[in-house]
Write an enzyme that holds these catalytic residues in place. Structure first.
Site, mmCIF file in Angstrom:
data_model
loop_
_atom_site.group_PDB
_atom_site.id
_atom_site.type_symbol
_atom_site.label_atom_id
_atom_site.label_comp_id
_atom_site.label_asym_id
_atom_site.label_seq_id
_atom_site.Cartn_x
_atom_site.Cartn_y
_atom_site.Cartn_z
ATOM 1 N N ASN A 1 -5.380 7.297 4.698
ATOM 2 C CA ASN A 1 -5.205 6.670 6.185
ATOM 3 C C ASN A 1 -3.899 7.012 6.567
ATOM 4 O O ASN A 1 -2.359 6.716 5.791
ATOM 5 C CB ASN A 1 -5.343 5.182 5.651
ATOM 6 N N GLU A 2 -3.537 7.219 7.682
ATOM 7 C CA GLU A 2 -2.518 7.551 8.189
ATOM 8 C C GLU A 2 -1.109 8.415 6.688
ATOM 9 O O GLU A 2 -0.211 7.667 6.568
ATOM 10 C CB GLU A 2 -1.330 6.697 8.444
ATOM 11 N N TRP B 1 2.935 -8.172 11.868
ATOM 12 C CA TRP B 1 2.347 -8.627 10.685
ATOM 13 C C TRP B 1 2.689 -10.164 10.663
ATOM 14 O O TRP B 1 1.407 -11.013 10.388
ATOM 15 C CB TRP B 1 2.779 -7.736 9.309
ATOM 16 N N ARG C 1 0.291 -1.592 -0.556
ATOM 17 C CA ARG C 1 -0.410 -0.054 0.173
ATOM 18 C C ARG C 1 1.766 1.570 -0.391
ATOM 19 O O ARG C 1 1.908 0.991 -0.125
ATOM 20 C CB ARG C 1 -0.997 -0.650 0.667
ATOM 21 N N CYS D 1 7.734 15.915 -8.834
ATOM 22 C CA CYS D 1 7.886 16.749 -6.912
ATOM 23 C C CYS D 1 8.938 16.553 -7.322
ATOM 24 O O CYS D 1 8.672 17.890 -6.936
ATOM 25 C CB CYS D 1 8.278 14.911 -6.279
ATOM 26 N N CYS E 1 2.749 8.672 -5.737
ATOM 27 C CA CYS E 1 3.186 9.465 -5.437
ATOM 28 C C CYS E 1 2.337 10.874 -5.276
ATOM 29 O O CYS E 1 1.180 11.345 -5.621
ATOM 30 C CB CYS E 1 3.676 9.876 -6.746
ATOM 31 N N CYS F 1 8.710 11.424 -2.788
ATOM 32 C CA CYS F 1 8.911 10.347 -3.392
ATOM 33 C C CYS F 1 10.212 11.444 -4.560
ATOM 34 O O CYS F 1 9.970 12.967 -3.580
ATOM 35 C CB CYS F 1 7.257 10.761 -4.367
ATOM 36 N N GLU G 1 -7.673 3.693 16.112
ATOM 37 C CA GLU G 1 -7.199 2.822 15.993
ATOM 38 C C GLU G 1 -6.679 2.435 17.416
ATOM 39 O O GLU G 1 -5.495 3.040 17.952
ATOM 40 C CB GLU G 1 -6.668 2.705 14.500
ATOM 41 N N CYS H 1 10.453 11.044 -7.594
ATOM 42 C CA CYS H 1 10.129 11.342 -9.032
ATOM 43 C C CYS H 1 9.741 12.862 -9.977
ATOM 44 O O CYS H 1 9.941 14.278 -8.798
ATOM 45 C CB CYS H 1 8.707 10.821 -8.833
HETATM 46 C C1 GLA Z 1 -1.945 0.745 10.606
HETATM 47 C C2 GLA Z 1 -3.072 0.748 9.786
HETATM 48 C C3 GLA Z 1 -4.184 0.164 10.010
HETATM 49 C C4 GLA Z 1 -3.487 -1.061 10.047
HETATM 50 C C5 GLA Z 1 -3.222 -1.148 10.864
HETATM 51 C C6 GLA Z 1 -2.255 -2.185 11.296
HETATM 52 O O1 GLA Z 1 -2.258 1.650 12.042
HETATM 53 O O2 GLA Z 1 -3.144 2.806 9.670
HETATM 54 O O3 GLA Z 1 -4.868 0.592 8.186
HETATM 55 O O4 GLA Z 1 -2.124 -1.264 8.727
HETATM 56 O O5 GLA Z 1 -1.587 -0.479 11.187
HETATM 57 O O6 GLA Z 1 -1.486 -3.013 10.791
HETATM 58 ZN ZN ZN Z 2 6.584 11.324 -6.601
#
Ligand code: GLA
Ligand code: ZN
Length: 663
Positions: free
Chosen positions: A143-144, A312, A105, A158, A109, A153, A304, A155
């Site tokens: 997400n995060e 993992w 994931r 950028c 870029c 990046c 979370e 490239c």
């Molecule tokens: C992060 C992400 C989630 C998941 C958890 C656990 O905090 O936001 O999508 O990947 O870690 O790995």
């Molecule tokens: Zn880039």
């Protein structure tokens, strides 16, 4: 509508026949909200313009029928393969000049115009579709942000953005040459077009250029989030927007990002195999919550909250009975208005098969489910009242992304970790059961009796003046080693002895220093000789008095920690990084001499924290250990939850309240 406890849910990982069972079990557990869809772009748009939101609408509606509301994530941290096939230039390039490929994931870029166009199309469609859905209450952008983007990046897109950013900042290339000190190693530029992204060099890097690069990357991420926030705001004016932060993570300036959001959310995983210890020390967890509260100076959500064993490929420990609930209540005690557990059910597929949820692989409710249920049953009734309340700390620790960047670029000592030093000072107060705020240097400091500003390495005339004013007006300020070394361009300051103009309020000068790399040293304070770490500023007194002095080396007997009265206030300068016992004793001295009050006393592992609003003040006492513990409070409160005041069973949480009268 009460929204205080929830889970992260991935209905797309499970057969549809299971969804109703999930909804029912969630309701029985007390779940009021779920976060969904932040990684399901392919499922929602399997080919360009072919939108399939029905499955998500079904899930939202089903949950809503059980009284559970939904927060939806924009799935832009995982663009699907067909997007990459169409625009392979979206794949980011690392510092070695290599492409990162599809299969994990964050393979994106964030400046790429083609990717921005895909996002615009998709997020517009998704937000329009859910704008008036009664089950949806808000959005999480991406997400995060910053996660996995450390050396990304580089490239061409950028590069172009970076050149524009630099040109906008410096206007003329001569100004940049001066600001970056390009006279060194013949690094002068004739034009902005010659400047590249920081690909790997033969050797070395320019610290001023790197500081600009880090700042640019942060600005780019904020801009990337804004690209989405603007679309969401336009289409869903009645929904909130948040983002799941990662505690002290440094890739993006979370204060800047926070300006786009209605409130900040956080992700916390105190235990996992990567910690190299059973779990993160409690004071570090507490500090994470406090800095999260500080990013927007308001309560936050836990998006979370670790529910169970994490990992993992390999895993951390199972959590003790009660541990997860104690951690969740720690979040609440520090300002969380909602706690969402990651994840509902342990996933049977993909990278995160061993990142466990409330339910195991089997989907059968067990110990963790029951614990969560009990936690919610006990504390949900209070959550509505806590909402919006905040602690009112008398102590602040200054936190800055810019200092963090500069000290990552040149740590001065190989083990120096900016956030690590903040944690050390934090612990000094945490152990004394004294609440702490994290603030930015230029914030209004006048409400704090004591301000600790560690490692003020980059200094500006404005910040200097701000600290001087604070002390002049009666503030107590702690400054530390490596203060006033650099100007805002990350060039060494040369006009005065260290610590620059702040030397006046410290009553000291630092003509020399010693990096304690592979060298032991100590400091004498009171009657004790304490080991010290990393650094020794060799201090000359110019009006200050010595509080501690070095116990060895050629500067034995010279001041290591000083105290100076200035205006109505006081400044302590700590010329080294104290080890734990020394920090404990120093923090006690600072507290005593600043009139700061503690909430109570308890051994290590017992947390005492508070939140208050105009009418009530709550006290949370949390046993973060698997042993019985005792504590006492410094004021009298009414006990709301808990068995025996003063006695805690393993992981037990006690809740107290005091009504405020006369308002
Ligand atoms: C992060 C992400 C989630 C998941 C958890 C656990 O905090 O936001 O999508 O990947 O870690 O790995
Ligand atoms: Zn880039």
């Amino acid at each position: 509508m009460r929204i205080h406890f929830g889970v992260d849910y991935y209905p797309e990982h499970w057969p549809r026949e299971r969804w109703e069972t999930d909804a029912k079990l969630m309701k029985e557990m007390g779940v009021q909200v779920v976060r969904m869809a932040e990684f399901s772009w392919f499922k929602m748009e399997p080919s360009e313009g072919e939108f399939h939101f029905e499955w998500l609408e079904d899930a939202v509606a089903l949950l809503d029928s059980y009284g559970i509301k939904s927060v939806l994530g924009t799935p832009t941290a995982a663009p699907p393969a067909w997007i990459i096939e169409k625009n392979p230039e979206i794949l980011p390039i690392d510092m070695q000049g290599r492409r990162r490929h599809f299969g994990g994931r964050h393979h994106d870029c964030q400046s790429n115009p083609a990717y921005r166009a895909h996002i615009k199309r998709f997020v517009t469609a998704m937000t329009k579709r859910f704008a008036n859905n009664p089950g949806v209450i808000g959005w999480q952008i991406d997400n995060e942000l910053g996660n996995s983007h450390w050396d990304l990046c580089m490239c061409d897109s950028c590069k172009q953005r970076y050149q524009e950013w630099l040109e906008n900042k410096y206007k003329k290339i001569e100004t940049l040459n001066d600001a970056w000190g390009t006279a060194f190693w013949s690094q002068g530029f004739n034009s902005f077009a010659q400047i590249g992204t920081p690909l790997i060099t033969a050797v070395g890097e320019n610290p001023s250029a790197m500081l600009d690069w880090r700042t640019f990357c942060s600005d780019l991420i904020v801009d990337f989030a804004k690209w989405q926030a603007d679309i969401i705001r336009e289409n869903c004016p009645n929904h909130f927007i948040t983002h799941n932060y990662m505690c002290f993570d440094e890739k993006v300036n979370y204060y800047d990002l926070g300006e786009l959001l209605d409130f900040v959310s956080n992700d916390i995983y105190p235990a996992g195999n990567w910690q190299q210890q059973p779990h993160q020390p409690c004071h570090m967890m507490a500090a994470s919550h406090d800095v999260i509260r500080g990013y927007k100076k308001k309560p936050f959500w836990m998006m979370e909250q670790q529910a169970n064993t994490a990992g993992w490929g390999t895993m951390g420990h199972a959590l003790d009975p009660g541990q997860m609930a104690a951690w969740a209540m720690q979040s609440v005690a520090h300002g969380a208005d909602a706690v969402v557990f990651f994840r509902w059910r342990t996933c049977a597929m993909g990278t995160e098969q061993y990142w466990h949820g409330i339910l195991g692989h089997s989907g059968i409710p067990g110990r963790v489910y029951q614990e969560a249920q009990k936690l919610i049953k006990t504390f949900e009734p209070y959550m509505e009242e806590f909402q919006g309340s905040m602690p009112k700390p008398e102590v602040a620790i200054v936190h800055s992304f810019r200092q963090a960047y500069a000290l990552q670029i040149q740590p001065n000592h190989p083990d120096l970790w900016y956030v690590g030093q903040l944690h050390k000072y934090y612990k000094g107060f945490y152990d004394q059961k004294i609440p702490v705020d994290f603030v930015q240097g230029m914030d209004d400091l006048s409400q704090y009796k004591l301000v600790v500003a560690p490692l003020q390495y980059i200094m500006t005339p404005e910040l200097e003046q701000h600290y001087i004013d604070y002390v002049e007006n009666g503030g107590h300020l702690v400054l530390t080693m490596r203060t006033g070394v650099k100007d805002d361009n990350n060039l060494c300051m040369t006009d005065r002895c260290l610590p620059g103009r702040l030397g006046d309020i410290c009553g000291i000068e630092i003509p020399e220093y010693d990096c304690l790399f592979c060298k032991e040293c100590s400091a004498l304070y009171g009657s004790k000789d304490y080991p010290i770490e990393k650094w020794a500023d060799i201090i000359t007194l110019k009006g200050a008095t010595a509080l501690a002095e070095y116990g060895s080396s050629f500067y034995k007997g010279m001041p290591a920690v000083t105290e100076n009265t200035y205006g109505k206030g006081k400044v302590w300068y700590v010329g080294t990084e104290p080890t734990e016992d020394f920090m404990t004793d120093l923090a006690e001295y600072f507290v005593k001499n600043s009139d700061v009050e503690s909430l109570g006393s308890a051994p290590e592992g017992v947390e005492i924290m508070t939140r208050e609003n105009a009418s009530q003040k709550w006290i949370f006492v949390i046993n973060m250990t698997n042993e019985n513990k005792v504590y006492s409070l410094n004021d009298s409160y009414k006990m709301l939850e808990g068995e025996r005041e003063g006695d805690l069973k393993p992981y037990e949480v006690h809740l107290f309240v005091k009504k405020k009268y006369g308002r």
